[in-house]
Design an enzyme around this catalytic site. Structure first.
Site, mmCIF file in Angstrom:
data_model
loop_
_atom_site.group_PDB
_atom_site.id
_atom_site.type_symbol
_atom_site.label_atom_id
_atom_site.label_comp_id
_atom_site.label_asym_id
_atom_site.label_seq_id
_atom_site.Cartn_x
_atom_site.Cartn_y
_atom_site.Cartn_z
ATOM 1 N N ASN A 50 0.839 -1.200 0.000
ATOM 2 C CA ASN A 50 0.000 0.000 0.000
ATOM 3 C C ASN A 50 0.876 1.253 0.000
ATOM 4 O O ASN A 50 2.099 1.156 0.001
ATOM 5 C CB ASN A 50 -0.948 -0.027 1.214
ATOM 6 C CG ASN A 50 -0.173 -0.080 2.514
ATOM 7 O OD1 ASN A 50 0.531 0.856 2.870
ATOM 8 N ND2 ASN A 50 -0.283 -1.205 3.220
ATOM 9 N N ASP A 56 -3.997 -6.436 5.209
ATOM 10 C CA ASP A 56 -4.972 -7.279 5.900
ATOM 11 C C ASP A 56 -4.880 -8.741 5.463
ATOM 12 O O ASP A 56 -5.241 -9.638 6.198
ATOM 13 C CB ASP A 56 -6.395 -6.761 5.650
ATOM 14 C CG ASP A 56 -6.616 -5.427 6.351
ATOM 15 O OD1 ASP A 56 -6.110 -5.272 7.485
ATOM 16 O OD2 ASP A 56 -7.257 -4.534 5.760
ATOM 17 N N PRO A 94 -2.580 -11.805 10.755
ATOM 18 C CA PRO A 94 -2.928 -11.573 12.166
ATOM 19 C C PRO A 94 -3.039 -10.071 12.407
ATOM 20 O O PRO A 94 -2.322 -9.285 11.776
ATOM 21 C CB PRO A 94 -1.718 -12.146 12.924
ATOM 22 C CG PRO A 94 -0.591 -12.121 11.943
ATOM 23 C CD PRO A 94 -1.214 -12.324 10.586
ATOM 24 N N ASP A 95 -3.962 -9.664 13.283
ATOM 25 C CA ASP A 95 -4.051 -8.251 13.646
ATOM 26 C C ASP A 95 -3.052 -8.004 14.774
ATOM 27 O O ASP A 95 -3.265 -8.440 15.910
ATOM 28 C CB ASP A 95 -5.484 -7.896 14.070
ATOM 29 C CG ASP A 95 -5.654 -6.392 14.219
ATOM 30 O OD1 ASP A 95 -4.815 -5.755 14.895
ATOM 31 O OD2 ASP A 95 -6.621 -5.843 13.652
ATOM 32 N N ILE A 96 -1.989 -7.320 14.447
ATOM 33 C CA ILE A 96 -0.893 -7.128 15.404
ATOM 34 C C ILE A 96 -1.372 -6.334 16.617
ATOM 35 O O ILE A 96 -1.149 -6.705 17.767
ATOM 36 C CB ILE A 96 0.297 -6.412 14.719
ATOM 37 C CG1 ILE A 96 0.755 -7.225 13.505
ATOM 38 C CG2 ILE A 96 1.454 -6.208 15.701
ATOM 39 C CD1 ILE A 96 1.719 -6.502 12.581
ATOM 40 N N LYS A 154 -11.031 -3.453 19.323
ATOM 41 C CA LYS A 154 -9.645 -3.908 19.504
ATOM 42 C C LYS A 154 -9.156 -3.699 20.944
ATOM 43 O O LYS A 154 -8.010 -3.967 21.249
ATOM 44 C CB LYS A 154 -8.723 -3.181 18.520
ATOM 45 C CG LYS A 154 -9.065 -3.413 17.039
ATOM 46 C CD LYS A 154 -7.913 -3.037 16.119
ATOM 47 C CE LYS A 154 -8.335 -3.143 14.652
ATOM 48 N NZ LYS A 154 -7.181 -3.235 13.746
HETATM 49 O O1 C5P Z 1 -8.548 -2.565 11.260
HETATM 50 P P1 C5P Z 1 -7.627 -1.558 10.694
HETATM 51 O O2 C5P Z 1 -6.582 -2.156 9.787
HETATM 52 O O3 C5P Z 1 -8.290 -0.391 10.063
HETATM 53 O O4 C5P Z 1 -6.882 -0.990 11.990
HETATM 54 C C1 C5P Z 1 -5.870 -0.050 11.887
HETATM 55 C C2 C5P Z 1 -4.976 -0.141 13.077
HETATM 56 O O5 C5P Z 1 -4.645 -1.493 13.361
HETATM 57 C C3 C5P Z 1 -3.656 0.545 12.843
HETATM 58 O O6 C5P Z 1 -3.190 1.013 14.076
HETATM 59 C C4 C5P Z 1 -2.788 -0.592 12.313
HETATM 60 O O7 C5P Z 1 -1.408 -0.337 12.520
HETATM 61 C C5 C5P Z 1 -3.279 -1.773 13.138
HETATM 62 N N1 C5P Z 1 -3.191 -3.055 12.443
HETATM 63 C C6 C5P Z 1 -2.317 -4.044 12.899
HETATM 64 N N2 C5P Z 1 -2.270 -5.252 12.299
HETATM 65 C C7 C5P Z 1 -3.081 -5.543 11.263
HETATM 66 C C8 C5P Z 1 -3.989 -4.573 10.784
HETATM 67 C C9 C5P Z 1 -4.004 -3.338 11.398
HETATM 68 O O8 C5P Z 1 -1.554 -3.793 13.854
HETATM 69 N N3 C5P Z 1 -3.023 -6.727 10.678
#
Ligand code: C5P
Length: 398
Positions: free
Chosen positions: A207, A277, A303-305, A339
């Protein structure tokens, strides 16, 4: 407050009139001030103004035998605890970056080992010019150099935009706080930039994130005394002074690096990265050939970090970012709750002037029970304001 020796450099720009007030305020704080003016500065304000305010003769020439017989330029450079250039013109920043020594002020800057703070002031087009920004980028890499401002707003030339010098009171406040290290002893973990998800050995999904916001935050936290681990996706930015950068490519690598840093005593986690994502389930080992008319690549969720850090048994203070194109506040609040974050920084990326690749940003910071709006300003400037806002919530947390 301890009394310091401050050398105020005044360069040529209409904002030089504000420096008279700045010098007065620094004197009121108990500092000793000597003013050095460039030739250009003297076209805007007279040396007599500064002499009257500081009680010391203004220095303006490198080749003045009389002045050099008193405190020579090298002694002046050694005398200063801080060199504050206000206003710092585009020309001065260019000369400083090039290491020129063609007048007293530039020579002093080469000779001093004291920190140098720049308070830029110029027309908005000159500020955003690529050459000015390139000079600034290089100067900001130098741990000796601090950039304070500029602010956005009305300009003397009639333009509106970034390039106004910070107000005298704000600069005096920066000086007052300069020797404080409010974040000493803290470990900040910050993510920045995009991630790259491989399709094959030569292609990837990514991106437009530039990493500028996360890098500015890292520098601001390090300047305030924190230990900073910056887990960064691939960006073209230099490592900010005093920051420990861990370079990663994919979201999975970022996840590992973040959890290692958080486990290493992370007090605060700021997720400024634009993490992909999805990733490719099975990246090709060899370059994919364009033989077929259509092709399908199967993706799986990364994974959502941020959520994973917030879900730890004893999580650090967590700050997320929400880049949205519509209903910004609504989606940001939703992310904050879902979150389980302490704070979220929301910005409207549908506004072309701000966000992703831009040097400026405007954001709303939201937490449970409150919010705070930050108008458009340089990301470096905004980073310092965000830092303050984050620390206020961090300290208020039971
Ligand atoms: O859900 P979204 O991607 O919009 O959320 C954005 C926030 O989550 C940002 O702070 C981004 O750095 C974090 N994020 C993350 N890991 C992911 C997706 C988003 O840490 N896989």
């Amino acid at each position: 407050m301890a009394s310091r020796q401050i050398l105020v450099g005044v360069t040529g720009g209409i904002a030089a009139y504000k420096s008279a007030e700045l010098v007065r305020l620094l004197g009121k704080q108990g500092h000793r001030v000597i003013v050095v003016m460039t030739e250009g500065a003297k076209a805007f304000v007279t040396p007599l103004t500064f002499q009257a305010l500081t009680g010391s003769p203004v220095r303006d020439s490198l080749l003045d035998p009389e002045a050099e017989a008193g405190m020579g330029h090298i002694e002046l450079a050694r005398w200063a605890d801080l060199v504050l250039i206000a206003p710092a013109s585009a020309d001065f920043m260019a000369r400083l970056n090039a290491g020129m020594a063609d007048d007293l002020l530039s020579t002093l800057c080469l000779a001093t080992t004291a920190p140098i703070a720049l308070a830029p002031a110029m027309n908005q087009a000159m500020w955003s010019n690529a050459r000015t920004q390139a000079n600034l980028d290089r100067l900001s890499q130098d741990a000796q150099i601090h950039v304070w401002g500029p602010a956005a707003g009305d300009q003397a030339c009639g333009d509106v935009g970034l390039g106004r010098m910070l107000e005298a009171a704000e600069l005096a406040e920066r000086v007052a706080g300069f020797w404080e290290r409010p974040l000493a002893g803290m470990h900040w973990v910050i993510t920045a930039g995009p991630t790259r998800e491989s399709i094959d050995p030569v292609r990837y999904i990514s991106n437009h994130s530039s990493g500028k916001m996360g890098y500015a935050l890292a520098r601001a936290a390090a300047d305030a005394g924190a230990r900073v681990t910056l887990v960064s996706g691939p960006v073209g930015l230099p490592v900010p002074a005093g920051v420990d950068r861990v370079s990663v490519e994919s979201a999975e690598q970022m996840y590992e690096a973040v959890h290692a840093a958080v486990a290493d005593g992370g007090d605060l986690f700021v997720a400024a990265a634009a993490v992909a994502d999805y990733r490719v389930i099975d990246p090709a080992a060899q370059k994919i050939k364009k033989s077929r008319d259509r092709m399908t690549i199967e993706l799986t969720r990364n994974p959502d970090i941020l959520s994973s850090v917030a879900a730890l048994p004893s999580p650090p203070f967590t700050v997320g970012f929400a880049a949205e194109t519509h209903d910004v506040e609504h989606y940001a609040r939703d992310k904050l709750t879902r979150k389980k974050l302490d704070m979220i920084v929301a910005n409207d990326v549908s506004d072309q002037r701000i966000g992703f690749n831009s040097d400026v940003n405007a954001v709303t910071v939201i937490w449970d029970g409150g919010q705070q709006q930050f108008p458009m300003s340089a990301k470096t400037q905004l980073a310092e304001q965000l830092l303050e806002s984050i620390m206020a919530r961090y300290q208020a947390k039971p």
